[in-house]
Design a protein around this motif. Structure first.
Motif, PDB file in Angstrom:
ATOM      1  N   PRO A 122      29.762 -53.464  20.249  1.00  0.00           N
ATOM      2  CA  PRO A 122      30.999 -53.693  19.493  1.00  0.00           C
ATOM      3  C   PRO A 122      31.965 -52.506  19.511  1.00  0.00           C
ATOM      4  CG  PRO A 122      29.081 -53.429  18.037  1.00  0.00           C
ATOM      5  CD  PRO A 122      28.561 -53.523  19.427  1.00  0.00           C
ATOM      6  N   PHE A 123      31.472 -51.289  19.860  1.00  0.00           N
ATOM      7  CA  PHE A 123      32.369 -50.128  19.855  1.00  0.00           C
ATOM      8  C   PHE A 123      32.790 -49.701  21.256  1.00  0.00           C
ATOM      9  CE2 PHE A 123      29.742 -49.879  15.989  1.00  0.00           C
ATOM     10  CZ  PHE A 123      30.767 -50.146  15.073  1.00  0.00           C
ATOM     11  N   GLN A 224      26.601 -48.386  11.216  1.00  0.00           N
ATOM     12  CA  GLN A 224      26.569 -49.527  12.137  1.00  0.00           C
ATOM     13  C   GLN A 224      25.733 -49.187  13.364  1.00  0.00           C
ATOM     14  OE1 GLN A 224      29.196 -47.798  11.072  1.00  0.00           O
ATOM     15  NE2 GLN A 224      30.892 -49.111  10.487  1.00  0.00           N
ATOM     16  N   ILE A 226      25.200 -49.287  17.427  1.00  0.00           N
ATOM     17  CA  ILE A 226      26.116 -49.333  18.585  1.00  0.00           C
ATOM     18  C   ILE A 226      25.636 -50.323  19.643  1.00  0.00           C
ATOM     19  CG2 ILE A 226      26.799 -46.928  18.195  1.00  0.00           C
ATOM     20  CD1 ILE A 226      25.274 -46.237  20.845  1.00  0.00           C
ATOM     21  N   ARG A 308      35.456 -40.831  24.434  1.00  0.00           N
ATOM     22  CA  ARG A 308      36.432 -41.670  23.714  1.00  0.00           C
ATOM     23  C   ARG A 308      37.131 -42.660  24.638  1.00  0.00           C
ATOM     24  NH1 ARG A 308      37.195 -36.766  20.643  1.00  0.00           N
ATOM     25  NH2 ARG A 308      36.426 -37.140  18.529  1.00  0.00           N
ATOM     26  N   PHE A 311      34.212 -45.400  24.344  1.00  0.00           N
ATOM     27  CA  PHE A 311      33.439 -45.639  23.117  1.00  0.00           C
ATOM     28  C   PHE A 311      34.282 -45.243  21.925  1.00  0.00           C
ATOM     29  CE2 PHE A 311      30.110 -43.806  20.163  1.00  0.00           C
ATOM     30  CZ  PHE A 311      29.551 -45.020  19.805  1.00  0.00           C
ATOM     31  N   ASN A 312      34.443 -46.182  20.993  1.00  0.00           N
ATOM     32  CA  ASN A 312      35.387 -45.950  19.906  1.00  0.00           C
ATOM     33  C   ASN A 312      34.765 -46.337  18.560  1.00  0.00           C
ATOM     34  OD1 ASN A 312      37.750 -45.479  18.558  1.00  0.00           O
ATOM     35  ND2 ASN A 312      38.561 -47.549  18.934  1.00  0.00           N
ATOM     36  N   PRO A 313      33.828 -45.530  18.074  1.00  0.00           N
ATOM     37  CA  PRO A 313      33.183 -45.864  16.790  1.00  0.00           C
ATOM     38  C   PRO A 313      34.107 -45.520  15.633  1.00  0.00           C
ATOM     39  CG  PRO A 313      32.382 -43.762  17.553  1.00  0.00           C
ATOM     40  CD  PRO A 313      33.361 -44.230  18.588  1.00  0.00           C
ATOM     41  N   PRO A 314      33.829 -46.018  14.423  1.00  0.00           N
ATOM     42  CA  PRO A 314      34.707 -45.739  13.275  1.00  0.00           C
ATOM     43  C   PRO A 314      34.851 -44.245  13.031  1.00  0.00           C
ATOM     44  CG  PRO A 314      32.861 -47.188  12.656  1.00  0.00           C
ATOM     45  CD  PRO A 314      32.684 -46.857  14.083  1.00  0.00           C
TER      46      PRO A 314
END
Ligand SMILES: Cc1cc2nc3c(=O)[nH]c(=O)nc-3n(C[C@H](O)[C@H](O)[C@H](O)COP(=O)(O)OP(=O)(O)OC[C@H]3O[C@@H](n4cnc5c(N)ncnc54)[C@H](O)[C@@H]3O)c2cc1C
Length: 376
Positions: A122-123, A224, A226, A308, A311-314
């Protein structure tokens, strides 16, 4: 007199202790630190069969994977069977993944379309995503807790003894001489990692072994998940499994032009997530004895910038930074030597010790004990 004394409680030493103890042998492990502190606790914890070329090495990695699962099941040490995803943001990367997947069982490894990638990861960055190679065979452990919890588990379940804070100096006529006393055993197994010159300095081909320094980072726990462990185009240049893909040369050429510092510092970027939520991020590869003991912030910055891009986690807050060092042979995936009839040296597993050790230890032990005469 016990059966076996193993020098080193890194993953290679623990794997050999396990293989020996499983055969009912009485095993002692000596380790110079109060607990393992070498390459084995400094890695991603990636059990990564996909990185190994088809054939014996891939099979060794898959044997390791099975033994990891058994041990995790018996010991309660967490092992995440999360798989891996190599993401593609350029046509040449997608081409390499497609070429690779063509030779694989689609039920185990296949190229996913962007929408399907995002269901698993999801990220993953959506913008520009062309697809991803999804593989089910990879698994993740948390290296620190694993390396520190395996010794008490091996003691409880298989009777393996451990002597920490004990440095081995010499193996001679069935006796291991250490700074805390001598130990008699039928066989000695030297798994000393980068300190390979301490015992049997002439056993290994030191002129062909090189230390490699890798910079790593870890985040605070992320709530969350990954999904699979993630890699992208930069990693295609690193693992032997992609070497036979005709389009790899185009990827290499583009990286050399677009990211010259990646070749300079041996950077390729991956991320794993442990059961407790932290992300481990890396890495770089600086080879040779002259590498600085100090870390380079510019390498970390390059790793994070590339991370980045896929991959773009919160949140991506770095909580820890460190480096690790392993030994690597110029051409071989690992080195074994038999300096005397009753001693084996096993070293230089390079960047694949977590992936290969348990399978390799099975092969080394069964050959040394005369169970078969397969080549190592
Ligand atoms: C940053 C980094 C990331 C990596 N990521 C991965 C990954 O995700 N997946 C993977 O498969 N591989 C990975 N690797 C590779 C893997 O970590 C190594 O191949 C592996 O840890 C090597 O294990 P070892 O037991 O040989 O060495 P070590 O872990 O260094 O253990 C050797 C031990 O021997 C002890 N010792 C040495 N000399 C003596 C002596 N004379 N007496 C007593 N004790 C002694 C040392 O104190 C040490 O604890 C990575 C490596 C690094 C550095």
């Amino acid at each position: 007199v016990i059966d076996d004394v193993v020098v080193g409680a890194g993953i290679v030493g623990l794997a050999h202790a396990t293989a020996l103890a499983k055969r009912g042998r009485q095993v002692l492990v000596v380790e110079s630190s109060p607990r393992a502190e070498g390459a084995s606790i400094r890695n991603f914890g990636m059990v990564w069969p996909i990185g190994q070329p088809e054939g014996v090495l891939h099979q060794t990695a898959m044997t390791s994977r099975c033994i990891w699962e058994e041990l995790a099941h018996q010991s309660g040490i967490p092992l995440e069977p999360c798989g891996s995803l190599h993401l593609a943001y350029h046509e040449d990367e997608l081409q390499v993944l497609t070429e690779y997947a063509a030779s694989q069982l689609p039920s185990v490894r296949r190229v996913l379309a962007p929408a399907e990638v995002l269901l698993h990861a999801p990220f993953a960055v959506e913008n520009g995503l062309l697809g991803g190679l999804y593989s089910l065979t990879e698994a993740c452990v948390e290296p620190r807790t694993t390396l520190w919890e395996l010794p008490p588990f091996l003691s409880r379940s298989m009777g393996v003894e451990f002597r920490f804070c004990t440095t081995a100096w010499r193996w001679e006529s069935g006796t291991l001489h250490t700074d805390t006393g001598t130990f008699s055993a039928r066989r000695c197994w030297v798994c000393s990692g980068r300190d390979a010159r301490a015992l049997f300095p002439d056993a290994l081909p030191h002129n062909q072994l090189m230390p490699c320094k890798l910079q790593m980072m870890r985040t605070a726990p992320m709530q969350q998940r990954i999904g699979p462990m993630l890699a992208a185009g930069s990693t295609l240049r690193h693992y032997g499994c992609f070497a036979r893909c005709p389009s790899l040369s185009a990827v290499r050429k583009r990286f050399a032009e677009e990211h010259p510092a990646f070749d300079r510092w041996g950077i390729h970027v991956m991320v794993s997530q442990h059961a407790s939520g932290e992300l481990t991020i890396g890495d770089s590869h600086e080879y040779g004895d002259a590498v600085s003991p100090f870390d380079r912030p510019e390498i970390d910055a390059l790793i994070l910038e590339y991370l980045r891009s896929f991959f773009n986690p919160p949140e991506l807050q770095i909580a820890e930074r460190w480096h690790g060092i392993y030994l690597k042979h110029g051409e071989r995936p690992y080195v074994t030597a038999e300096p005397t009839d009753d001693c084996m040296v096993i070293n230089a597993l390079g960047g694949a010790g977590m992936t290969l050790s348990f399978g390799l230890a099975e092969a080394v032990v069964s050959r040394a004990l005369g169970e078969n005469d397969a080549e190592l």
